[in-house]
Design an enzyme around this catalytic site. Sequence first.
Site: not given
Ligand SMILES: Cc1cc2nc3c(=O)[nH]c(=O)nc-3n(C[C@H](O)[C@H](O)[C@H](O)COP(=O)(O)OP(=O)(O)OC[C@H]3O[C@@H](n4cnc5c(N)ncnc54)[C@H](O)[C@@H]3O)c2cc1C
Lengths: 386, 354
Positions: A126, A129, A243, A370
């Site tokens: 997928q 991100s 999912e 969150e």
């Molecule tokens: C093991 C693993 C597998 C993954 N696999 C895939 C994959 O196969 N394909 C893919 O596309 N992505 C994948 N991801 C990515 C995943 O979808 C993202 O990590 C997730 O959407 C969060 O985005 P970020 O890591 O950029 O965190 P951020 O969005 O930067 O968030 C960081 C923190 O801020 C908080 N936060 C952000 N916005 C808000 C808000 N509006 N209100 C309150 N809190 C907030 C979040 O909850 C989090 O605690 C994977 C992630 C992991 C850890």
Amino acid sequence: MKLEYTEAQRAFRAEVRGWMEANVPPAPLESFDRTREGFEAHRAWERKLNEGRWGMVTWPEALGGRGLDLIRWLIFEEEYYRAGAPTRVNQNGIFLLGPTMMEFGTEEQKARFLPRMAAGEDIWAQAWSEPGAGSDLAGVRAMATRDGDDYVLNGQKIWSSRAVFADWAFGLFRAPGSERHKGMVLVLFPLTAPGVTRRPIARMDGELVFAEIFLDDVRVPVANRLGDEGQGWHVCMATAGFERGLLLRSPARYQVTAAKLAALYEARKAALPASIGERVAQGWMDAEAYALAIYAMCSRLNAGGKIGPESSTNKIFWSEMDVQLMQTAMDILGDRAELMPRAPDADGAGDWLADYVFALAGPIYAGSNEIQRNIIAERMLGLPKG
Amino acid sequence: MEFAFTEEQQELTEAARNMLVESCAPAGLRAMLETGVPLDAARWGVITEMGLPGMLVPEDAGGLGLGVGDFIGIAEAAGYAGLPEPLVELAGVAVPLLAGFADDRGWLERIVAGGIVAVGHPVNPFVADADVAAALLLGDGDDIHLVETGAVTLTRQESFDPFRRLFRVDWTPGAASLIGTGWGLAAERGAVLAAAQMIGLGQRCIDMAVAYAKERHQFGKPIGSYQAVKHLLATVQVKIEFARPVVHAAAVELALGTLPARARVAHAKIAAGEAAELAARTAVQVFGAMGMTWEVDLHFFLKRALALKFAWGGAATHRATVTSRIESLPIGPAATFAAELTAHAPDVKFQGMK
Ligand SMILES: Cc1cc2nc3c(=O)[nH]c(=O)nc-3n(C[C@H](O)[C@H](O)[C@H](O)COP(=O)(O)OP(=O)(O)OC[C@H]3O[C@@H](n4cnc5c(N)ncnc54)[C@H](O)[C@@H]3O)c2cc1C
């Protein structure tokens, strides 16, 4: 309300159990997140499953499935986990893209992709991100520029699970000049296409669980678009429902963990305080509660219902339950909890550590908890947007 | 396998729910406290007319011949409404107990007609609603007696919940009042129906807090627009969503009377109790100082939730049942449903309950 299987359902369970007993590899396969060999061993297992027509039992027979309902799927999953069968390397394909394609794909796309997906011939990743678009997925910048009958893809994706070794990816892109939820497209592209560069990302324990994907003028036919032009966001949200809500995390997974935890506790009980026993019992109750909730949900979906905001309540529950289960295991292991799987005296402790590390990611991926709480508050409870 | 209520079950529950919620507005509750009446006669008349007290009475005794699973949604609605009348224990505990005896001495028919029988089960120290009952079911060792209320001495024990009318009962067993032996599954029925009421009570607390959070402004915005408030409420809603199916399963499986069925009831009681308590506490937090007052209606539901958390066995008792189920029977996938753990699962060694 009938909380009893039919004779036919019991016979189906016996059939799955028989096949699993005869076919599940006796020793665990090497991780699919470390080496090509481990990955290919998992692909071979997917092929074998498909030979038994167990790849995806809910899909229509013409597409490689058995046309079974969701209760049978739950029974299949229970027997799958009970047998200790290998983790599904193609889970992003079969559990996320597959059902989405069933809903939005053309007949030609279904025939082209789904049987190969069920057979493990194409393993999917997928690619949604981006470095600048995590929780705020509508901020993706990767571009799909229309050029005649092709799209030209450019940009950078990140955190793509299994993408280190996978064959194909389903990516979220936008039309040049478009903003936010408008102008998005979901495009399927081979990870081996010219212009695609993959860079593995090591998890904190060294496992290569995800990859960055760089796209540099990658050309794919327009026939690789899933859903209509501009409909990408809508298609993605349907995928996200599967999912979070159901397919990615079937209850059997946690029921097996809870049973293993009870066995771990039983073996070391004499040296542990009774409070740990209560947490083990709580873990069992949580896994049962999840199973019951999913049986209720599947009964509703079988009767024609749709997945609603309970995909968010489910996601919070399974991810937080997983953390609780693993924390309890670590507390039982105590001064051995830190041992890596390869430590000579780990005696199985390291496997719990690996699962603990994985559990930490549960509240992040598939939409952070969150964000799920925001969705519950706004869409289920009707609280005003901030 | 079908984990869903039938259309008839849903319709009956919906009709009862609408009636209970409409007729039981908090203003009416306050009026009852002022006049000191223990029971709203008009509402009890409607409840009786709808056939709710007799739902579990066998058809040949003039009832609807239904089971606890048919009644569970109504118990939840009674919790949601904060119903003061003893419908739930009457219909769900007293009736099946009487129906299990060889001779109910005409009491089932009297219940169908609006009469009340209260239950003095040994798991509870006091008898609820004894003063509005015409008769009490009381235990003397394994013997169960049906004693007319005029023949006992009642001493009121004030509960935090002003609508829970608790009494110490002083009485003398006699040969004439002996009606049968053994409480059967009365405690399990009491526990699962308390659990259902707590689901309703928890949801009511959330709904009240949500309504307030939309209205109350601070820093120029509704407090419900702040994430800290949203997340508190979302967390409780998740708790409720994962307690409710356990309660439903417990209601259906209960009749098996086996250890897995009893463990499900125990789990239901624990999970619903925790959810309701968290909901009530969270609602107090969302209301701020108003949540601590007599003036805001929230406390009616908080008090009932607190009382029911301990009625019909507290968490410690129920955890012990869960533990003995885990220790003596298979667990894991394919060992979920109580019915499958008795007759059908081929590789399962079933150990019956004591
Ligand atoms: C093991 C693993 C597998 C993954 N696999 C895939 C994959 O196969 N394909 C893919 O596309 N992505 C994948 N991801 C990515 C995943 O979808 C993202 O990590 C997730 O959407 C969060 O985005 P970020 O890591 O950029 O965190 P951020 O969005 O930067 O968030 C960081 C923190 O801020 C908080 N936060 C952000 N916005 C808000 C808000 N509006 N209100 C309150 N809190 C907030 C979040 O909850 C989090 O605690 C994977 C992630 C992991 C850890």
